[in-house]
Design an enzyme around this catalytic site. Structure first.
Site, mmCIF file in Angstrom:
data_model
loop_
_atom_site.group_PDB
_atom_site.id
_atom_site.type_symbol
_atom_site.label_atom_id
_atom_site.label_comp_id
_atom_site.label_asym_id
_atom_site.label_seq_id
_atom_site.Cartn_x
_atom_site.Cartn_y
_atom_site.Cartn_z
ATOM 1 N N HIS A 66 0.884 -1.171 0.414
ATOM 2 C CA HIS A 66 -0.002 0.357 0.008
ATOM 3 C C HIS A 66 0.535 1.250 -0.066
ATOM 4 O O HIS A 66 2.477 1.329 0.732
ATOM 5 C CB HIS A 66 -1.245 -0.210 0.991
ATOM 6 N N ASP A 68 -0.634 4.622 1.110
ATOM 7 C CA ASP A 68 -1.719 5.928 1.814
ATOM 8 C C ASP A 68 -0.857 5.039 3.150
ATOM 9 O O ASP A 68 -0.002 4.170 3.427
ATOM 10 C CB ASP A 68 -2.723 4.953 2.403
ATOM 11 N N ASP A 99 6.529 1.521 7.280
ATOM 12 C CA ASP A 99 4.878 0.993 6.948
ATOM 13 C C ASP A 99 4.431 2.123 5.909
ATOM 14 O O ASP A 99 3.398 3.065 5.875
ATOM 15 C CB ASP A 99 4.254 1.445 8.030
ATOM 16 N N GLU A 133 -5.250 0.719 2.585
ATOM 17 C CA GLU A 133 -4.827 -0.341 3.490
ATOM 18 C C GLU A 133 -5.244 0.376 4.844
ATOM 19 O O GLU A 133 -5.007 0.021 5.586
ATOM 20 C CB GLU A 133 -3.417 -0.702 3.604
ATOM 21 N N GLU A 134 -4.464 1.912 5.216
ATOM 22 C CA GLU A 134 -4.762 2.771 6.513
ATOM 23 C C GLU A 134 -6.044 2.961 7.082
ATOM 24 O O GLU A 134 -6.581 3.006 7.834
ATOM 25 C CB GLU A 134 -3.371 3.466 6.483
ATOM 26 N N GLU A 162 4.115 -5.882 4.230
ATOM 27 C CA GLU A 162 4.271 -5.002 5.205
ATOM 28 C C GLU A 162 4.823 -5.739 6.258
ATOM 29 O O GLU A 162 5.986 -6.560 6.437
ATOM 30 C CB GLU A 162 3.099 -5.655 6.035
ATOM 31 N N HIS A 348 3.549 3.538 12.823
ATOM 32 C CA HIS A 348 2.877 4.310 13.143
ATOM 33 C C HIS A 348 3.133 5.193 14.528
ATOM 34 O O HIS A 348 2.704 6.357 14.984
ATOM 35 C CB HIS A 348 1.707 3.408 13.498
#
Length: 383
Positions: A66, A68, A99, A133-134, A162, A348
């Site tokens: 992903h 995003d 990520d 995805e997020e 991931e 994150h």
């Protein structure tokens, strides 16, 4: 500067906060088109998706990921601009560094290197990339998989980029994920004066015994590859704000993470039976984030394990821990799914970062996977 690091830095400059893509997929698509990939944008709603494929025969090895990223959090806590990649002490900082823009860069450059040396490789190579995805994960990989299924296309092996590693790149690969079932519970009571409880019905008191049983319940023993099912309350709210008023309702959010030995229907039935047995008057809405999946030891996990060991000198640990990933949407196509990426310690978080050396190490691991699965056109590997 390596090709993988250079591409990672380019991707990090793009403020692709969910569901924005900000040109990341166009950049990747242009590079893939130069090595004869068929490029197919598959936008749904405000979500950008990319399906790209090189080859027309099976087996199909798909790299999934992903573009995003999550929001930055407090900017004043970042040591540098989260969208201006900065290198310090062997680390590359930026939102999405771990990520998973470094994973995407490693995938793309690994395929470029592999195709240059194996232009007539066996089978097909594919990319499935989303910008959702997020976020809600409704119009992203899920929708692309639905499109592929409707066209009769399949994926045999899927490597998700991931950040799966724990202490060092390649020390852990994910071979499955737990299912995630959430509930939004409203407990109905009767509001009243706190001095006259006989004239009211306190939903907090009503729920308490049932909640104690749900929290303390041993749902199962887990399996060899999955831990026991867990029940967690994420939010509990009741009251009017006044200290002398019994609330008329209580609202709660909870989540169950479960293994393939459980079923959605069994979990729902058990929760509701406990609530009814304790006399709870309730309304309950259910939300399924993803059902569990597991890739048994086989062609893909063997190839990925050997590819990692070729770089690190050690076999990776196999894990099903952590949250959900888009692998949950790919697995129902009948694909073997493995997640292999960089260390996940900073994902994150403020000052998200990745070891610069790990990006190239991951790229070499992906090249090794390609060579082991598709490198010899005279020896097709059966999925």
């Amino acid at each position: 500067m390596s090709q993988a690091l250079d591409l990672t830095r380019d991707l990090l400059t793009r403020r692709s906060i969910t569901p924005a893509d900000e040109g990341c997929q166009d950049l990747i698509a242009r590079r893939l088109a130069q090595i004869d990939f068929l490029i197919e944008p598959l936008p749904f709603g405000n979500v950008t998706n990319l399906w790209a494929r090189r080859g027309r025969t099976g087996p199909v090895l798909c790299f999934a990921g992903h573009t995003d990223v999550v929001p930055t959090g407090p900017l004043e806590e970042w040591q540098s601009d989260p969208f201006l990649p900065a290198q310090r002490d062997g680390l590359l900082y930026g939102r999405g560094a771990a990520d998973m823009k470094s994973g995407l860069a490693a995938m793309v450059t690994a395929v470029e290197e592999f195709v240059a040396t194996h232009p007539s490789h066996s089978g097909s190579i594919a990319f499935l990339i989303t910008s959702d995805e997020e976020g809600p994960s409704v119009d992203g990989t899920r929708r692309v998989v639905e499109t592929l299924r409707s066209r009769g296309e399949r994926i045999d092996w899927c490597v998700v980029g991931e950040p799966s590693s724990e202490a060092s790149v390649g020390d852990t690969i994910k071979v499955g994920r737990r299912g995630s079932l959430s509930g939004r519970l409203t407990v109905h009571g009767v509001q009243g004066h706190i001095a006259y409880p006989q004239l009211a019905e306190n939903p907090v008191h009503t729920l308490a015994p049932a909640l104690a049983e749900l929290v303390g319940r041993k749902w199962d023993e887990g399996t060899e590859h999955f831990g026991p099912t867990s029940f967690q309350v994420s939010n509990l709210n009741a009251g009017t704000g006044a200290p002398n008023v019994i609330p008329g309702e209580l609202k709660a959010r909870f989540n169950l993470r479960y293994s393939p030995m459980q079923t959605l229907s069994k979990l729902k039935t058990t929760v509701e039976e406990i609530l009814r047995r304790h006399g709870v008057r309730y309304t309950l809405e259910w939300f399924v984030s993803g059902e569990p999946f597991f890739t048994a030891p086989g062609v893909l996990s063997d190839a990925v394990g050997a590819a990692v060991a070729e770089v690190t000198g050690a076999q990776p640990k196999l894990s099903t821990g952590g949250g959900t990933s888009d692998g949950r949407f790919v697995a129902p196509l009948g694909a073997e799914v493995v997640e292999l990426g960089v260390v996940n310690a900073s994902i994150h978080k403020v000052n998200e970062c990745v070891r610069v050396a790990d990006i190239d190490a991951l790229q070499r691991m992906y090249v090794n996977v390609l060579r082991r699965l598709l490198g010899d056109p005279t020896k097709l590997r059966s999925p």
